[in-house]
Design a protein around this motif. Structure first.
Motif, mmCIF file in Angstrom:
data_model
loop_
_atom_site.group_PDB
_atom_site.id
_atom_site.type_symbol
_atom_site.label_atom_id
_atom_site.label_comp_id
_atom_site.label_asym_id
_atom_site.label_seq_id
_atom_site.Cartn_x
_atom_site.Cartn_y
_atom_site.Cartn_z
ATOM 1 N N UNK A 365 0.841 -1.194 0.000
ATOM 2 C CA UNK A 365 0.000 0.000 0.000
ATOM 3 C C UNK A 365 0.880 1.249 0.000
ATOM 4 N N UNK A 366 0.488 2.255 -0.764
ATOM 5 C CA UNK A 366 1.182 3.544 -0.819
ATOM 6 C C UNK A 366 0.151 4.626 -0.527
ATOM 7 N N UNK A 367 0.456 5.522 0.424
ATOM 8 C CA UNK A 367 -0.527 6.512 0.866
ATOM 9 C C UNK A 367 0.068 7.909 0.935
ATOM 10 N N UNK A 368 -0.156 8.763 -0.058
ATOM 11 C CA UNK A 368 0.197 10.179 0.076
ATOM 12 C C UNK A 368 -0.869 10.904 0.904
ATOM 13 N N UNK A 369 -0.458 11.955 1.607
ATOM 14 C CA UNK A 369 -1.404 12.681 2.464
ATOM 15 C C UNK A 369 -0.981 14.130 2.595
ATOM 16 N N UNK A 370 -1.934 14.953 3.017
ATOM 17 C CA UNK A 370 -1.665 16.350 3.337
ATOM 18 C C UNK A 370 -2.393 16.703 4.622
ATOM 19 N N UNK A 371 -1.713 17.424 5.507
ATOM 20 C CA UNK A 371 -2.312 17.925 6.735
ATOM 21 C C UNK A 371 -2.143 19.443 6.781
ATOM 22 N N UNK A 372 -3.209 20.123 7.171
ATOM 23 C CA UNK A 372 -3.197 21.586 7.276
ATOM 24 C C UNK A 372 -3.617 21.935 8.696
ATOM 25 N N UNK A 373 -2.741 22.601 9.441
ATOM 26 C CA UNK A 373 -2.993 22.920 10.848
ATOM 27 C C UNK A 373 -3.124 24.436 10.981
ATOM 28 N N UNK A 374 -4.300 24.892 11.334
ATOM 29 C CA UNK A 374 -4.598 26.312 11.489
ATOM 30 C C UNK A 374 -4.404 26.731 12.946
ATOM 31 N N UNK A 375 -3.768 27.875 13.173
ATOM 32 C CA UNK A 375 -3.505 28.408 14.507
ATOM 33 C C UNK A 375 -2.681 27.439 15.355
ATOM 34 N N UNK A 376 -1.472 27.076 14.939
ATOM 35 C CA UNK A 376 -0.636 26.187 15.756
ATOM 36 C C UNK A 376 -0.381 26.810 17.133
ATOM 37 N N UNK A 377 -0.796 26.105 18.178
ATOM 38 C CA UNK A 377 -0.873 26.701 19.507
ATOM 39 C C UNK A 377 0.484 27.051 20.104
ATOM 40 N N UNK A 378 1.549 26.378 19.686
ATOM 41 C CA UNK A 378 2.876 26.648 20.237
ATOM 42 C C UNK A 378 3.723 27.532 19.329
ATOM 43 N N UNK A 379 3.119 28.018 18.244
ATOM 44 C CA UNK A 379 3.831 28.871 17.293
ATOM 45 C C UNK A 379 2.883 29.967 16.803
ATOM 46 N N UNK A 380 2.471 30.872 17.698
ATOM 47 C CA UNK A 380 1.476 31.887 17.329
ATOM 48 C C UNK A 380 1.944 32.847 16.244
#
Length: 396
Positions: A365-380
């Motif tokens: 199995x091969x799985x490409x992915x994308x994650x988008x994190x809005x308002x990273x709490x430790x990097x304002x």
């Protein structure tokens, strides 16, 4: 809790036969599920027969061992690479997991399950920690850490002949069965913890425990577990009998059929984790709700939420929703959105993850992915972080 009390809890808990092939508790990340190709779907179709066509003699021997002696096993290797545009931290992470797991049907109603694995990083940062490295309160590569060699499973399952109840005792991983749904596995589904085991649950590492459940009529069930809250699978021990620091869970749920337990499932989970005697972990407790339903054996919409005291779990509050889509050749796509608040930190954080799993064969199995994190709490200072990932899994 001392040994006597633990024994009483054993008598009071049971495990649930979850699918037509499973003989105990288990979701998509459990050994029982991973021994079956195609996510437990009937008549899976694949593009290739790899790796069986490369070593037919070996696989014929393994099939005969399963048929004649009830011993089934797999070797697999998973690799994950991720890259982030965070303006702090390393910006990339990679790692792998090598596993040997299986099940021995020793008697008509009893079986032994085992799993040994080695988790390692290829570079300075393991994928599990890339989110924190970039300033987000987020585990972007669940299970892909650098913990080394671990004994994840070594437990006995005893069940009723009619499947009405069963008991699991030994080295267990509560994330195999607590708050499960069809897309919970970080090896075949979503990669971010926001869409795996509920991130408001302070689930312990695999360790000594007891798990169980019972069918309540034709569609309802109840499960429970008691496990070592201080467990270290890289150095298994029996310390739970002396220190008494325990994780406890109780779940009641509804399913359309017990052969589709983690495909069609609505449940409520209550949990509690003792504080560590050495002060390293505070007491924590909470509740989680999950609803997922497999429509036409193709679409799986889900809605999941949780709340905790928030002293030790990743999030204090969390709400996730999304959908998975199964296609021919058992390809699968998924998209999920999470909103969360972390204990002691102002504001909230949102996470979007989308992936497409190419199921080339039962063993690749091969799985490409994308994650988008809005308002990273430790990097304002940064409004959002994007993480690109590529996961591969080969099963032998």
């Amino acid at each position: 809790m001392r040994l006597g009390s633990l024994a009483l809890c054993l008598l009071a808990t049971f495990a649930l036969s979850t699918t037509s092939y499973a003989q105990g508790l288990g979701g998509p990340s459990s050994v029982q599920a991973e021994l079956e190709p195609g996510d437990g779907l009937t008549d899976p179709q694949f593009r290739s027969d790899f790796p069986r066509n490369t070593a037919p003699g070996y696989f014929a021997w393994a099939d005969k061992l399963a048929k004649d002696h009830g011993l089934r096993f797999n070797f697999d290797y998973l690799a994950l690479g991720q890259s982030s545009n965070a303006d702090i931290g390393a910006g990339n992470a990679s790692g792998g997991i090598a596993r040997f797991y299986g099940s021995w049907q020793a008697t008509e109603t009893g079986s032994l399950t085992f799993k040994i694995e080695n988790r390692h990083a290829y570079g300075a940062v393991a994928p599990q920690f890339l989110g924190f490295d970039g300033g987000a309160v987020s585990i972007t590569g669940t299970a892909f850490n650098d913990n080394g060699t671990m004994l994840t499973n070594l437990f006995w399952t005893q069940r009723a002949a009619d499947g009405a109840w069963s008991v699991q005792v030994g080295q267990i991983d509560v994330t195999d069965f607590v708050d499960i749904y069809g897309l919970v596995s970080p090896y075949t589904g979503f990669q971010n913890l926001a869409f795996n085991t509920n991130p408001t649950i302070n689930a312990p590492n695999p360790g000594l425990g007891i798990a169980g459940g019972v069918k309540l009529g034709g569609n309802f069930y109840m499960t429970g577990s008691i496990a070592d809250a201080n467990a270290d699978p890289s150095s298994p021990d029996l310390d739970v009998f002396s220190d008494g620091n325990l994780f406890k869970s109780l779940e009641i749920g509804y399913t359309s059929d017990f052969g589709r337990l983690y495909f069609d499932n609505i449940h409520l989970t209550l949990w509690h984790s003792d504080a560590a005697n050495d002060g390293s972990r505070a007491e924590d407790y909470g509740a989680a709700f999950s609803a997922a339903w497999f429509i036409d054996n193709k679409w799986m919409p889900f809605l999941r939420a949780g709340v905790s005291k928030g002293t030790a779990a990743l999030y204090e509050k969390s709400v996730s929703g999304g959908v998975g889509f199964y296609m021919r050749n058992t390809d699968m796509a998924g998209i999920g959105l999470n909103w969360a608040q972390a204990n002691g930190l102002p504001g909230n954080q949102a996470t979007l993850e989308a992936f497409y799993r190419f199921s080339i064969s039962p063993g690749l199995q091969i799985t490409p992915s994308i994650q988008y994190i809005k308002n990273p709490l430790l990097n304002p200072a940064q409004s959002s972080i994007t993480v690109l990932g590529l996961r591969a899994r080969a099963v032998f």
